[in-house]
Design an enzyme around this catalytic site. Structure first.
Site, PDB file in Angstrom:
ATOM      1  CB  ILE A  68      34.812  65.108  -5.982  1.00 56.73           C
ATOM      2  CG1 ILE A  68      34.167  65.265  -7.314  1.00 56.73           C
ATOM      3  CG2 ILE A  68      34.763  66.433  -5.343  1.00 56.73           C
ATOM      4  CD1 ILE A  68      32.705  65.065  -7.227  1.00 56.73           C
ATOM      5  CB  CYS A  69      39.775  66.272  -2.986  1.00 52.36           C
ATOM      6  SG  CYS A  69      40.550  66.251  -1.309  1.00 52.36           S
ATOM      7  CG  LEU A  70      33.563  68.338  -0.904  1.00 55.65           C
ATOM      8  CD1 LEU A  70      33.872  69.791  -0.862  1.00 55.65           C
ATOM      9  CD2 LEU A  70      32.329  68.170  -1.877  1.00 55.65           C
ATOM     10  CG  ASN A  76      40.184  70.993  -4.485  1.00 55.68           C
ATOM     11  OD1 ASN A  76      39.725  71.934  -4.467  1.00 55.68           O
ATOM     12  ND2 ASN A  76      41.013  70.728  -3.523  1.00 55.68           N
TER      13      ASN A  76
END
Lengths: 183, 139
Positions: free
Chosen positions: A85-87, A78
């Site tokens: 950041i993929c969040l 992620n």
């Protein structure tokens, strides 16, 4: 432009009651811009790693989320090669009730619980699904290589045996894998 | 005055804009190395403006964003050979004192600003008929 009270309060609390394993220090010349470190969670391949990040509070914070990026290389499905950041809480699930503190805790939790179903780096995510043991091994190699600069030579040496020696693609990789007992 | 966006977040914004192609159609730009955490080196292309000697040509150039970007402009250098008064004929380096956006740089300007201005510079009445080197030549 004066710094909003909300940001001053958050900063004061980050200083007075720091979160264990996390630090966030504002730049002297830009109080919306923080140098951050996050320690890798114990039960993750990032254990013993200390990751540098940068965080910026845009004009419309807290109506929009902080911008956060890893500045230390990390092998994680992620997090992409530029440290993005993929969040969900940094995007659609952001709420003004969240704070710098909660966001950094969420990022630390993401290190402990990678989510290859919602990947940012498709190659890393594929590896995580196809061969999780090997992915974890690779993540540890990166932790050793990039995440442990904060330790002195002796401290690092003591931890050497906790880390696999070679990354995929290195010569003798398969032999090293067998001697690590990871096959 | 709003919050001062730090260099790296500013470069990420420019990267996203460049990747999505939200910018001007005749110019494009992106990171030279996709895993460069410092995001220093960029490639750009300019499609030569119509009704000039540059029409249908594609010029590539590189831009280097130093630590002080965007307070200081990037260093700009053509890869494709081009004959323009603001470009050093020996190495393709753009002379910042001869291109207004570089000479009067401010942090609201972007790499796209530079590419668009270079394209306009090519189309300028006093530049649009300048004889040009063969199309495939590079510095």
């Amino acid at each position: 432009m004066a710094l909003p009270k909300r940001i001053i309060k958050e900063t004061e609390r980050l200083m007075a009651e720091p979160v264990p394993g996390i630090s966030a220090v504002p730049h002297g010349d830009n109080l919306r811009y923080f140098d951050v470190t996050i320690d890798g969670p114990e039960s993750s391949p990032y254990n013993h790693g200390r990751y540098k990040l940068e965080l910026f509070l845009p004009d419309d914070y807290p109506m929009t989320p902080p911008k956060v990026r890893f500045m230390t290389k990390i092998y994680h499905p992620n997090i992409d090669k530029l440290g993005r950041i993929c969040l969900d809480v940094l995007k659609s699930n952001w709420s003004p009730a969240l704070q710098i503190r909660t966001i950094l805790l969420s990022i630390q939790a993401l290190l402990g619980a990678p989510n290859p179903d919602d990947p940012l780096d498709p190659n890393v995510a594929k590896k995580w699904v196809d061969d999780p043991d090997d992915a974890i091994r690779e993540a540890k190699v990166w932790t050793w290589k990039f995440g442990m600069d904060y330790l002195g030579f002796e401290e690092r040496k003591k931890l050497r045996s906790d880390f696999p020696t070679m990354a995929k693609g290195d010569e003798n990789y398969h032999r090293a894998k067998i001697s690590d007992g990871t096959t | 005055m709003g919050a001062k966006v730090p260099r790296n977040f500013r470069l990420l914004e420019e990267l996203e804009k460049g990747e999505k192609g939200l910018g001007a159609e005749a110019c494009s730009y992106g990171l030279a190395e996709g895993d460069d955490l410092l995001m220093s080196n960029w490639n750009g292309t300019i499609l030569g403006p119509p009704h000039s000697v540059h029409e249908n040509r594609i010029y590539s150039l590189k831009m280097h964003c130093g630590e002080e970007y965007p307070d200081k402009p990037p260093a700009v250098q053509f890869i494709s050979q081009v004959n323009l008064p603001c470009v050093n004929p020996r190495n393709g380096v753009v002379d910042p004192s001869k291109l207004p956006c570089l000479a009067n740089w401010n942090r609201d300007m972007t790499m796209e600003t530079i590419l668009i201005e270079l394209r306009r510079y090519m189309a300028h009445p006093s530049h649009k008929k300048l004889p040009q080197p063969a199309e495939t030549l590079e510095y």
